[in-house]
Design an enzyme around this catalytic site. Structure first.
Site, short mmCIF file in Angstrom:
data_model
loop_
_atom_site.label_atom_id
_atom_site.label_comp_id
_atom_site.label_asym_id
_atom_site.label_seq_id
_atom_site.Cartn_x
_atom_site.Cartn_y
_atom_site.Cartn_z
N ASN A 98 0.86 -1.19 0.00
CA ASN A 98 0.00 0.00 0.00
C ASN A 98 0.90 1.26 0.00
O ASN A 98 2.13 1.13 0.04
CB ASN A 98 -0.91 -0.05 1.23
CG ASN A 98 -0.13 0.21 2.48
OD1 ASN A 98 1.01 -0.25 2.62
ND2 ASN A 98 -0.70 0.97 3.38
N CYS A 138 2.00 3.59 2.07
CA CYS A 138 3.07 3.92 3.04
C CYS A 138 3.97 2.73 3.33
O CYS A 138 4.85 2.81 4.21
CB CYS A 138 2.46 4.52 4.29
SG CYS A 138 1.46 5.97 3.91
N GLU A 196 3.52 -0.33 4.64
CA GLU A 196 3.37 -1.25 5.76
C GLU A 196 2.54 -2.48 5.42
O GLU A 196 2.47 -3.42 6.21
CB GLU A 196 2.76 -0.52 6.98
CG GLU A 196 1.28 -0.12 6.86
CD GLU A 196 1.07 1.22 6.15
OE1 GLU A 196 2.01 1.69 5.49
OE2 GLU A 196 -0.03 1.77 6.26
N1 UDP Z 1 -3.80 6.70 3.45
C1 UDP Z 1 -4.33 7.34 2.33
N2 UDP Z 1 -4.33 8.71 2.27
C2 UDP Z 1 -3.87 9.48 3.28
C3 UDP Z 1 -3.33 8.84 4.42
C4 UDP Z 1 -3.32 7.46 4.48
O1 UDP Z 1 -4.75 6.68 1.39
O2 UDP Z 1 -3.91 10.72 3.17
C5 UDP Z 1 -3.79 5.20 3.53
C6 UDP Z 1 -2.50 4.60 3.03
O3 UDP Z 1 -2.75 3.31 2.50
C7 UDP Z 1 -1.70 4.47 4.29
C8 UDP Z 1 -2.77 4.01 5.24
O4 UDP Z 1 -3.91 4.78 4.86
O5 UDP Z 1 -0.63 3.58 4.14
C9 UDP Z 1 -2.49 4.20 6.70
O6 UDP Z 1 -2.02 5.52 6.93
P1 UDP Z 1 -2.17 6.19 8.37
O7 UDP Z 1 -1.95 5.15 9.40
O8 UDP Z 1 -1.31 7.40 8.40
O9 UDP Z 1 -3.72 6.63 8.33
P2 UDP Z 1 -4.72 7.11 9.47
O10 UDP Z 1 -5.63 5.95 9.76
O11 UDP Z 1 -3.94 7.58 10.65
O12 UDP Z 1 -5.48 8.23 8.83
#
Ligand code: UDP
Length: 584
Positions: free
Chosen positions: A281, A283, A285
């Site tokens: 994905n 980022c 992970e």
């Molecule tokens: N993600 C996305 N857009 C964003 C931020 C995150 O599509 O602006 C997706 C992406 O796949 C990323 C995953 O959400 O790897 C998890 O990111 P994060 O944990 O920062 O998201 P949160 O749940 O904190 O918003």
């Protein structure tokens, strides 16, 4: 301003500061004219009730309303939060609850534009998409049906980038993409350079997918073959060390590309019979098969520290309870989510991957008085994540007893293994928790605290000045707090050089740049040892770091069995999301 945000008073959520700002801007239901239609309590109740409905699908499921209460409790205590799409969409019209997707990009115009369209649908629902462009024929290859020549992966990536720009995820958040290209693709050198202009491909993270054979060629100084993806034939060769150095120089220059270790990722692929993992994905992970999605959730470790007789310790009993509840939550989420494509629905329900992880790890270390850059911290990482992983597997196995194992288990590496008859093909992932950690008011993922006092630029350039709350409380207790001091710290973010602050405080309250790159990698590897999927981590380097420094980070990440590595040299990107306050 309230000292302690997010405390419950008489059962009512008392939400202030950044948590409220983020909730209002991004998560709470709004009418067309922008007025809020939901309170924070309403949001968490909506999510809890919706997810717990899944309990009713199983013969011996638990009472949905009791489970909803438990979900509500753990979220409003900010002990556990599901990924953003779940918070935004559960019980709403879109109903798409997963953050991570990987889409196939086949070597045809149909294939490419199907992927563009599917990505747009996913972005609209708040999910991020990863793609491997490795199947596309190289630039200048013949196009059979027209007699023309192909324009190659990088030129097609620009179409995905533009589409992403226009969709902007329905006003909630901008789509994020990952592009992977195998190191043996003939266009690899163009790919490595494709983000050297900072604005091009701004909606993509890019990573080169390297193989063990390539890494060995680097070490031996030899050449390696480039492979035509259409027929597997050799199309020339390159010197491995030169390609590695080009890649490293580019990463040093502006952070992109990252690197992922494809063979390492595929050694952990639980369902190799269903295909090879080609991408993660956005980022990094979450490695996934094409057409697979995964929903994530994160436990706030800063809430798992208790103090007995003045000594801080981890409350493993309560951590265990949260892990079990979180696994149930994430498995229920799979049932309740509406996926944008039938193929994705089938893949997700066949493997039932979930990604439970942690946030607030750096806070936990502050609370326990352990410096991030120490063997003790690495040991704690192994211990905490080992515990989360073991308990998550146990919880998943327990769910499988009543709900059945994931349907593809017969085609998986767990086939016939009673001890690993899991409900979920994977259980753990360390997400960046970019927004979740703001909501929970904790440090993000497993990253060290970026700065003890800093300006957080979020969402369309808003600026919020923050002093780390644990540092603030401690500074007041120890009697050296002053507003002027906090402002001075904000100039660099760190207290390492401030002799007026007690030495023991400076040793424990380290920030990302006080932690040498080697400790960043060691910490990532410690978490990776106990994570089914992968670990989101940025290895921070000072501005003056050299390309050789970057190379030793990459080598170390490979040797310590990380699944990939992303570095960031301070100041090398114009739009840094986090930055310490500019000197005025
Ligand atoms: N993600 C996305 N857009 C964003 C931020 C995150 O599509 O602006 C997706 C992406 O796949 C990323 C995953 O959400 O790897 C998890 O990111 P994060 O944990 O920062 O998201 P949160 O749940 O904190 O918003």
């Amino acid at each position: 301003e309230a000292e302690e945000t997010n405390m419950k008073e008489n059962g009512k959520l008392n939400i202030s500061g950044n948590t409220r700002t983020v909730l209002e801007r991004r998560y709470l239901r709004k009418a067309l004219d922008g007025t809020l239609q939901e309170t924070p309590e309403g949001l968490f109740r909506r999510v809890a009730t919706h997810i717990a409905e899944a309990e009713g699908f199983y013969e011996d499921g638990l009472d949905p309303s009791a489970v909803a209460d438990a979900f509500y409790g753990v979220m409003t205590d900010f002990r556990f939060l599901p990924n953003s799409p779940t918070l935004m969409n559960a019980g709403n019209e879109l109903g798409q609850l997963a953050a991570c997707f990987v889409l196939p990009v086949d070597d045809s115009l149909d294939g490419i534009f199907d992927a563009v369209k599917n990505a747009a649908l996913i972005h609209k629902s708040g999910g991020g998409t990863g793609f491997s462009f490795s199947r596309l024929r190289a630039k200048d290859c013949r196009v059979g049906s027209t007699g023309g020549v192909a324009s190659g992966p990088v030129s097609f990536m620009k179409i995905f980038n533009t589409a992403t720009e226009q969709v902007k995820q329905g006003g909630t958040r901008r789509g994020a993409n990952m592009a992977i290209l195998r190191v043996d693709h003939p266009d690899v050198l163009e790919f490595i350079q494709c983000k050297s202009d900072n604005e091009a491909l701004n909606n993509f993270n890019i990573s080169v997918g390297v193989t063990d054979a390539f890494m060995q060629a680097v070490r031996e100084g030899g050449d390696y073959d480039l492979i035509d993806p259409r027929n597997g034939e050799t199309r020339g060769s390159l010197n491995a060390r030169e390609v590695y150095e080009t890649l490293i120089h580019q990463a040093w220059f502006n952070g992109d590309p990252g690197i992922i270790f494809l063979d390492r990722i595929n050694r952990d692929n639980p369902t190799p019979a269903l295909g090879e993992i080609e991408s993660t994905n956005p980022c990094g992970e979450q490695p996934l098969l094409p057409m697979e999605a995964c929903n994530l959730g994160s436990i706030n470790l800063s809430k798992c520290v208790v103090t007995d007789g003045g000594k801080a310790r981890i409350d493993f009993d309560s951590l265990k309870e949260i892990v079990w509840l979180a696994v149930r939550f994430l498995d229920d989420t799979i049932e309740m989510s509406r996926y944008p494509l039938d193929e994705i629905d089938q893949m997700v329900k066949g493997n039932r991957k979930i990604g439970l992880g942690v946030m607030g790890f750096a806070d936990l270390l502050y609370m326990m008085g352990v410096p991030y850059n120490s063997d003790e911290a690495v040991g704690l990482a192994e211990k905490v994540m080992g515990f989360v992983q073991t308990e998550a597997h146990e919880a998943s196995r327990h769910l499988a007893v009543s709900r059945g194992p994931f349907p593809n288990i017969g085609k998986s590496v767990f086939k016939g293994d009673e001890n690993r008859a899991y409900r979920n093909a994977t259980c753990t992932t360390i997400a960046p928790t970019g927004t979740l950690s703001i909501l929970a008011g904790c440090s993000s993922g497993i990253e060290p605290v970026f700065a003890l006092s800093y300006v957080r630029r979020v969402m369309d350039g808003d600026e919020l000045l923050e002093v780390n709350p644990l540092f603030e409380t401690m500074a007041k207790e120890r009697g050296f707090y002053s507003k002027a001091l906090m402002a001075r710290i904000a100039e660099t973010g760190t207290i390492a050089h401030m002799e007026e602050i007690p030495e023991d405080v400076r040793r424990v309250f380290v920030t990302a740049h006080d932690v040498s790159p080697e400790w960043h990698v060691r910490m990532q590897a410690a978490f990776q040892n106990h994570t089914d999927n992968a670990v989101s981590k940025t290895v921070n380097l000072p501005r003056e770091a050299t390309a050789d420094d970057v190379q030793s980070i990459y080598d170390m990440a490979f040797d310590l069995c990380c699944k990939g590595v992303t570095i960031y040299r301070d100041g090398s990107k114009q739009n840094q999301v986090l930055s310490v306050a500019e000197k005025k």
